[in-house]
Design a protein around this motif. Sequence first.
Motif, PDB file in Angstrom:
ATOM      1  N   LEU A 155      -1.435  10.574   4.495  1.00  0.00           N
ATOM      2  CA  LEU A 155      -1.738   9.146   4.670  1.00  0.00           C
ATOM      3  C   LEU A 155      -0.458   8.320   4.651  1.00  0.00           C
ATOM      4  O   LEU A 155      -0.293   7.402   5.466  1.00  0.00           O
ATOM      5  CB  LEU A 155      -2.704   8.669   3.589  1.00  0.00           C
ATOM      6  N   ILE A 156       0.462   8.641   3.742  1.00  0.00           N
ATOM      7  CA  ILE A 156       1.744   7.925   3.692  1.00  0.00           C
ATOM      8  C   ILE A 156       2.469   8.061   5.031  1.00  0.00           C
ATOM      9  O   ILE A 156       2.976   7.082   5.576  1.00  0.00           O
ATOM     10  CB  ILE A 156       2.613   8.446   2.528  1.00  0.00           C
ATOM     11  N   SER A 157       2.488   9.267   5.563  1.00  0.00           N
ATOM     12  CA  SER A 157       3.151   9.499   6.847  1.00  0.00           C
ATOM     13  C   SER A 157       2.509   8.673   7.960  1.00  0.00           C
ATOM     14  O   SER A 157       3.203   8.058   8.779  1.00  0.00           O
ATOM     15  CB  SER A 157       3.096  10.987   7.195  1.00  0.00           C
ATOM     16  N   GLN A 158       1.184   8.641   7.992  1.00  0.00           N
ATOM     17  CA  GLN A 158       0.483   7.861   9.005  1.00  0.00           C
ATOM     18  C   GLN A 158       0.791   6.386   8.875  1.00  0.00           C
ATOM     19  O   GLN A 158       1.011   5.678   9.871  1.00  0.00           O
ATOM     20  CB  GLN A 158      -1.023   8.090   8.902  1.00  0.00           C
ATOM     21  N   LEU A 159       0.798   5.895   7.636  1.00  0.00           N
ATOM     22  CA  LEU A 159       1.086   4.478   7.418  1.00  0.00           C
ATOM     23  C   LEU A 159       2.526   4.136   7.780  1.00  0.00           C
ATOM     24  O   LEU A 159       2.801   3.057   8.317  1.00  0.00           O
ATOM     25  CB  LEU A 159       0.785   4.079   5.961  1.00  0.00           C
ATOM     26  N   GLU A 160       3.445   5.054   7.489  1.00  0.00           N
ATOM     27  CA  GLU A 160       4.845   4.820   7.871  1.00  0.00           C
ATOM     28  C   GLU A 160       4.981   4.754   9.390  1.00  0.00           C
ATOM     29  O   GLU A 160       5.727   3.914   9.906  1.00  0.00           O
ATOM     30  CB  GLU A 160       5.732   5.914   7.293  1.00  0.00           C
ATOM     31  N   GLN A 161       4.265   5.611  10.094  1.00  0.00           N
ATOM     32  CA  GLN A 161       4.294   5.571  11.557  1.00  0.00           C
ATOM     33  C   GLN A 161       3.708   4.267  12.086  1.00  0.00           C
ATOM     34  O   GLN A 161       4.206   3.691  13.046  1.00  0.00           O
ATOM     35  CB  GLN A 161       3.533   6.780  12.155  1.00  0.00           C
ATOM     36  N   THR A 162       2.665   3.782  11.414  1.00  0.00           N
ATOM     37  CA  THR A 162       2.085   2.501  11.789  1.00  0.00           C
ATOM     38  C   THR A 162       3.091   1.378  11.589  1.00  0.00           C
ATOM     39  O   THR A 162       3.219   0.478  12.423  1.00  0.00           O
ATOM     40  CB  THR A 162       0.813   2.230  10.943  1.00  0.00           C
ATOM     41  N   ALA A 163       3.833   1.446  10.473  1.00  0.00           N
ATOM     42  CA  ALA A 163       4.830   0.405  10.179  1.00  0.00           C
ATOM     43  C   ALA A 163       5.958   0.428  11.198  1.00  0.00           C
ATOM     44  O   ALA A 163       6.434  -0.614  11.633  1.00  0.00           O
ATOM     45  CB  ALA A 163       5.371   0.601   8.771  1.00  0.00           C
ATOM     46  N   ILE A 164       6.357   1.627  11.610  1.00  0.00           N
ATOM     47  CA  ILE A 164       7.433   1.752  12.600  1.00  0.00           C
ATOM     48  C   ILE A 164       6.978   1.206  13.947  1.00  0.00           C
ATOM     49  O   ILE A 164       7.717   0.531  14.648  1.00  0.00           O
ATOM     50  CB  ILE A 164       7.890   3.234  12.729  1.00  0.00           C
ATOM     51  N   ALA A 165       5.734   1.506  14.304  1.00  0.00           N
ATOM     52  CA  ALA A 165       5.203   1.078  15.604  1.00  0.00           C
ATOM     53  C   ALA A 165       4.968  -0.432  15.667  1.00  0.00           C
ATOM     54  O   ALA A 165       4.948  -1.004  16.750  1.00  0.00           O
ATOM     55  CB  ALA A 165       3.897   1.823  15.902  1.00  0.00           C
ATOM     56  N   ALA A 170       0.836  -1.208   0.000  1.00  0.00           N
ATOM     57  CA  ALA A 170       0.000   0.000   0.000  1.00  0.00           C
ATOM     58  C   ALA A 170       0.868   1.255   0.000  1.00  0.00           C
ATOM     59  O   ALA A 170       0.594   2.213  -0.744  1.00  0.00           O
ATOM     60  CB  ALA A 170      -0.933  -0.002   1.202  1.00  0.00           C
ATOM     61  N   LEU A 171       1.914   1.246   0.819  1.00  0.00           N
ATOM     62  CA  LEU A 171       2.821   2.397   0.859  1.00  0.00           C
ATOM     63  C   LEU A 171       3.494   2.611  -0.490  1.00  0.00           C
ATOM     64  O   LEU A 171       3.598   3.749  -0.972  1.00  0.00           O
ATOM     65  CB  LEU A 171       3.881   2.204   1.943  1.00  0.00           C
ATOM     66  N   GLN A 172       3.935   1.546  -1.130  1.00  0.00           N
ATOM     67  CA  GLN A 172       4.598   1.684  -2.426  1.00  0.00           C
ATOM     68  C   GLN A 172       3.628   2.212  -3.480  1.00  0.00           C
ATOM     69  O   GLN A 172       3.985   3.072  -4.286  1.00  0.00           O
ATOM     70  CB  GLN A 172       5.212   0.354  -2.880  1.00  0.00           C
ATOM     71  N   THR A 173       2.407   1.732  -3.462  1.00  0.00           N
ATOM     72  CA  THR A 173       1.392   2.218  -4.404  1.00  0.00           C
ATOM     73  C   THR A 173       1.145   3.708  -4.198  1.00  0.00           C
ATOM     74  O   THR A 173       1.095   4.476  -5.163  1.00  0.00           O
ATOM     75  CB  THR A 173       0.075   1.430  -4.224  1.00  0.00           C
ATOM     76  N   LEU A 174       0.994   4.117  -2.948  1.00  0.00           N
ATOM     77  CA  LEU A 174       0.771   5.535  -2.653  1.00  0.00           C
ATOM     78  C   LEU A 174       1.982   6.388  -3.031  1.00  0.00           C
ATOM     79  O   LEU A 174       1.831   7.488  -3.570  1.00  0.00           O
ATOM     80  CB  LEU A 174       0.426   5.723  -1.178  1.00  0.00           C
TER      81      LEU A 174
END
Length: 121
Positions: free
Chosen positions: A110-120, A13-17
Motif C-alpha cells: 500500500l505504501i508503494s502504491q501511495l508513493e506512486q500516486t504521489a509521484i504521478a 497517510a504515508l507517514q502513518t503507514l
Amino acid sequence: MTLPTRDTDLAAALQTLRNLADAIHTALAQGADDPRGKKYVVADDFGALTFTTKKQPGGMTYAEANGRAPAHEVNRWSAQDAITLAEATGGRAVLWATLARQQLAGMESLISQLEQTAIAA
C-alpha cells in the motif's frame, strides 16, 4: 483555518503507514521467539483481535474480545489458549509473527502504491 489538501492528506497517510511499518519491523526483530511460549494471536477476516482479560475467583482467567489492532500489539497466547479463543470468537489461531509479516507485506504494498500516486500527481 487551513483545510487539508489531497497532497497533505496523502503525506500524512504515508507517514502513518511508515511509522506502523517501522513498529512492526521493530517488534519482529525484538520478539519473534517469546520465551514464555505466548506466540499466538487470534485473528478473524478483518485482523488480529484484542482481548481484555480478568482474573476470576478460583484462578481462571476470563477473556473478552474488544477490538482489533496490528498483530504485534494484541494479546499473545499459548497455542491451546489461542485455539480455544478462536473457536469462541469464530476466528483462527495464528503465530503472531506470521500475521505481523503478512500485515507488513500488505502495508508495504500500500505504501508503494501511495508513493506512486504521489509521484504521478
